[in-house]
Each structure stands twice: as C-alpha cells, then as structure tokens.
Design a protein around this motif. Structure first.
Motif: not given
Length: 484
Positions: A69, A72, A85-87, A111, A196-198
C-alpha cells in the motif's frame, strides 16, 4: 512373653488373613506428577508454538500489506496522479477517454512501475491482481491473466470486508486455480490478500501474494526449538524438584512410622517387663535369705546345692537389674565430654580383669575434641562395650582403642576393637536387636542400651565383625561447638 508379644504383633498387623496394603506415596506421586506435568508441558508448548506461528504470520501479512500500500501511494505521488488511487490505475473504468495524454502516460508508467515492484517482492511465489468481478488482470504467471476465479471464499471475504486476509498452507491444493506457481514451494507458504481502494474507499483491485518466507520459517523453527527446549527443561526441573521434596517427606514419614512402631513395641514390652521384674524381686530376696541360712548347715552336698541356688539367684537379680536399667527412660542433659578421659577411667575399672585375662590394651589416641554426650551415660556405654570385648577374649588378646575425627570435623569416631572369636554375618546383623545374645546366661540388652544412649545425644553406634578375627564397635559422636 514371646507368645504374648507375637500375638499382639499379629493383632496390630490385622492378622495373617487380612494384610494391610500400604499407600506408596513416592510411587503414586512419581506417576501422577509425571502425567500432570507432562500434560501441562505439552499443552503449554503446543499453545506457545501455535501462538508464535499465528503472531509471526499475522505480522508478516501486516508488513506485506503496508509495504504494497505504501508502494502504491508512492507511485501515485511520484507520477503526480493526485486525486487517483492505485485501484483506479490497475482497473481503469470511467477515467478512460477523460484523461489528457500526459496524464494517461503517467498513469501507465505508474501502473508499469508498480507491477514491476510487485513482481520482485522478496520470497514471492506468485503475485496476482483481481478486479472486483474476480478476474485476473495481472499475474506473475501469464497463464492466469484473463481467468475468472469462482468459489474462492478467501477472495470473496477480502473483497467484502475490504481488509487484509491471510492464510497458511502446507501444500498446494489441486482445486485452487490461482495456486499455479512458477516454482513449487519447499515448505509451508502464506497467502495474503491486500486491498487497493479508490478515492471513495471502495475496493477496486485485490492483490494476492503467495510467499514462502524463508527467514520467517527459520525464525519459527528456532522458536519451536527454544519453546520446546524451555518447556522440557522447566518440566523436568519442576518434576525432579517436587520428586526430591516428596522423597524426603516419604523417607521422613517412613522413619517416623517405624519410630512409632518401635515406641509402641517398647512401651508394651516395658510395661510387661516391669511387671515381671517387680514381681520377681521379692521372691528372689526370700530365696536368697533362705539359701544363706541353709548355707550354715552341715554337709558338703547341702552346701553345694545352696551355692548353686545363690549363684542362680544372683544371675536372676543381675537380669532384673539390667532389664530395669534398660527400660528406665534416659535422663540427663547433653554436655561436653572428653571421650579419652572417659575411656581411661573405664579402663582403670577393668585393670584386674584385663590382667587376669592377659589382654593387652593399645590406646593410640592422645588428643581428641570434646563431644556432645553425658558423663555417666557415656561411662555406661564404654563399660558395656569394653566388657563385651573382654568376654570375647577369654584366652587373651589385644584391645585397641582409636579416636579419629572425620574430614568435616563435625564427628568423632571412637573405635573399640578386639581380637576375639568374632561373629558370623547373621550374628552381626542381629547384634543390636533386643534380647539377642550369644553369651551363656546373657540377657541381650547391652548393645541396645549402647545404641539408645548414643542416639539420645545425636550420635550413632555400629558394629563390624569377622569370625575368628575379632569385632570392632564404632561410636560416632557429634563434636561439641567451641565456646569463646
């Protein structure tokens, strides 16, 4: 008297047909405590090792999640993708067609670099990224990309909870499609799900990492060994410590029980013997008086019979006197006594008897420390031992007396030995038994009195003998403390 004592002993023991089974404290404690301590030790070791493993795996999963995390977040900041976010980067959706060319390129670089870092996570067996519909969007195993994973409870739990989920495996499960490692694990491996969240906190991608943490496995194995070694040592120390205490207590209880039995026996014997002795005194006195009057009559035959009566009465009187003396409670406080002075005084009382029996006395001790005893009772002990030694050498011999302190300086061993006929092994073992004697006309209480008097003041008495070589009696005294 023997029949009465035998019947009393049989009644006290419950009879021949009703043996009493004694409780063996030491044996039962050894078995029960071994089972209990062993069970507790195994339980503690098992719980401790499981706690060690679970805590170690939990911490490893937490560190892996924090690392990914943080990685990211760092990539997003590095490429200036603020508000994303990474998501969103890994699983693009509504941003497609809405981003400028430079932003799209930055997102693609972020990415690419994130996936490159993810593919080089230490100890990783397989790294996979899932979209919310459980489709593999990226994996270090290219064969998995594009596949949709169904009926994976751990994956569903991770998406639904939005938190980190970890599990431990000892071998690869054939039904798990996602467990297609490029290289098979050697030992157990760990599965970690990292969300991984937004920007709204919704899970947009799930990173699944299978790791075989070699360092963690080494630490866990060392922890296993240390826990089980400490548990085993602790259990053994506890067992042997308690065993030593209970053994001492068992020996003490056995000694006290034997002492109680001996005291009961002596009390019964004392009451019986006292009654017999007091009953014999008056008849013996009357017999002696009559015999003395008859001694004045004429005739050699009458005088011989009278002399025999007087001799037998004197012998019986001596028995009664010795018996009462043996049964009388020992009185007298302990005091410091010079053993060599007591020996010299006792030998002086036997000067004529020693000369008559042609016995040579060898007293090699010149000095000896003061001991704990009683002057009169010690004289009684020495009289009995020396008299026995003289009687064992009717045709002459050597009487040797030595006084030797032991190495600790707390005991003085006074040894009185003769060169008489000695004893057999059975006679030696029976020497300190009540009313046992090898002498014609003896009562068999001399050595019993010696032992009682010695033990009364914390000492010991022992005897060694060989047939036709002689007998040695060792009297062990406690050395008296020196006063300033």
């Amino acid at each position: 008297m023997a029949a009465i004592l035998g019947r009393q002993a049989s009644e006290a023991g419950g009879g021949a047909n009703a043996p009493v089974q004694q409780f063996n404290l030491l044996r039962w404690f050894s078995l029960v405590s071994l089972v209990i301590i062993g069970s507790v030790a195994i339980g503690v070791g098992t719980v401790s090792t499981r706690f060690l493993v679970s805590e170690s795996l939990e911490r490893d999963a937490m560190l892996s999640a924090q690392f990914i995390q943080t990685l990211a977040l760092g990539e997003m900041r590095h490429h200036g993708l603020e508000g994303m976010e990474m998501g969103d980067v890994l699983v693009p959706h509504h941003y497609d067609g809405m981003l400028t060319r430079s932003t799209a390129e930055s997102r693609e670089r972020a990415r690419s670099e994130f996936l490159d870092h993810l593919s080089h996570v230490p100890d990783s067996l397989l790294a996979t990224i899932f979209s919310p519909d459980r489709t593999v969007v990226w994996s270090t195993n290219p064969d998995l990309i594009g596949q949709q994973i169904e009926a994976d409870e751990a994956l569903d739990e991770a998406f639904e909870s939005g938190g980190r989920v970890s599990a431990e495996y000892n071998e690869v499960e054939e039904g798990r499609v996602e467990q297609k490692f490029l290289s098979p694990p050697k030992m157990f491996f760990i599965e970690n799900y990292i969300p991984l969240t937004d920007a709204k906190g919704e899970v947009k991608a799930m990173v699944e990492i299978y790791k075989e943490p070699v360092d963690l496995i080494d630490r866990v194995n060392r922890g296993y060994r240390m826990i089980w070694l400490a548990t085993a040592i602790g259990g053994l120390l506890m067992y042997f410590g308690l065993y030593w205490i209970v053994r001492r207590a068992s020996l003490l209880l056995a000694a006290q029980q034997n002492q109680l039995v001996a005291n009961s026996t002596y009390v019964g014997l004392g009451e019986m013997s006292s009654a017999v002795a007091h009953s014999l005194r008056n008849p013996l006195a009357s017999i002696r008086s009559s015999a003395e009057l008859a001694q004045e009559m004429e005739g050699p035959q009458a005088r011989k019979c009278v002399d025999d009566i007087i001799t037998q009465v004197d012998r019986m009187s001596a028995w009664v006197r010795d018996l009462l003396l043996c049964l009388r409670p020992l009185q007298g406080d302990s005091e410091q006594v010079d053993t060599l002075e007591a020996v010299r005084a006792t030998l002086s009382n036997f000067d004529q008897q020693l000369a008559r029996s042609r016995i040579e006395v060898d007293c090699s001790a010149d000095t000896a420390p003061m001991v704990v005893s009683h002057q009169l009772l010690l004289a009684q002990v020495l009289n009995s031992v020396i008299a026995n030694a003289i009687e064992a050498m009717p045709n002459g011999g050597r009487l040797s007396i030595t006084a030797t302190p032991d190495s600790s300086g707390q005991w003085l061993n006074l040894t009185i030995s003769d060169t008489g006929k000695g004893m057999s092994r059975q006679q030696e073992m029976m020497a300190f038994k009540s009313f046992y004697t090898t002498k014609q006309g003896g009562l068999g209480i001399g050595l019993i009195m010696v032992k009682q008097i010695m033990e009364r003041f914390g000492g010991k008495a022992s005897l060694t003998s060989r047939e036709n070589e002689g007998t040695a009696v060792c009297l062990s005294f406690k050395v008296a403390e020196r006063t300033a």
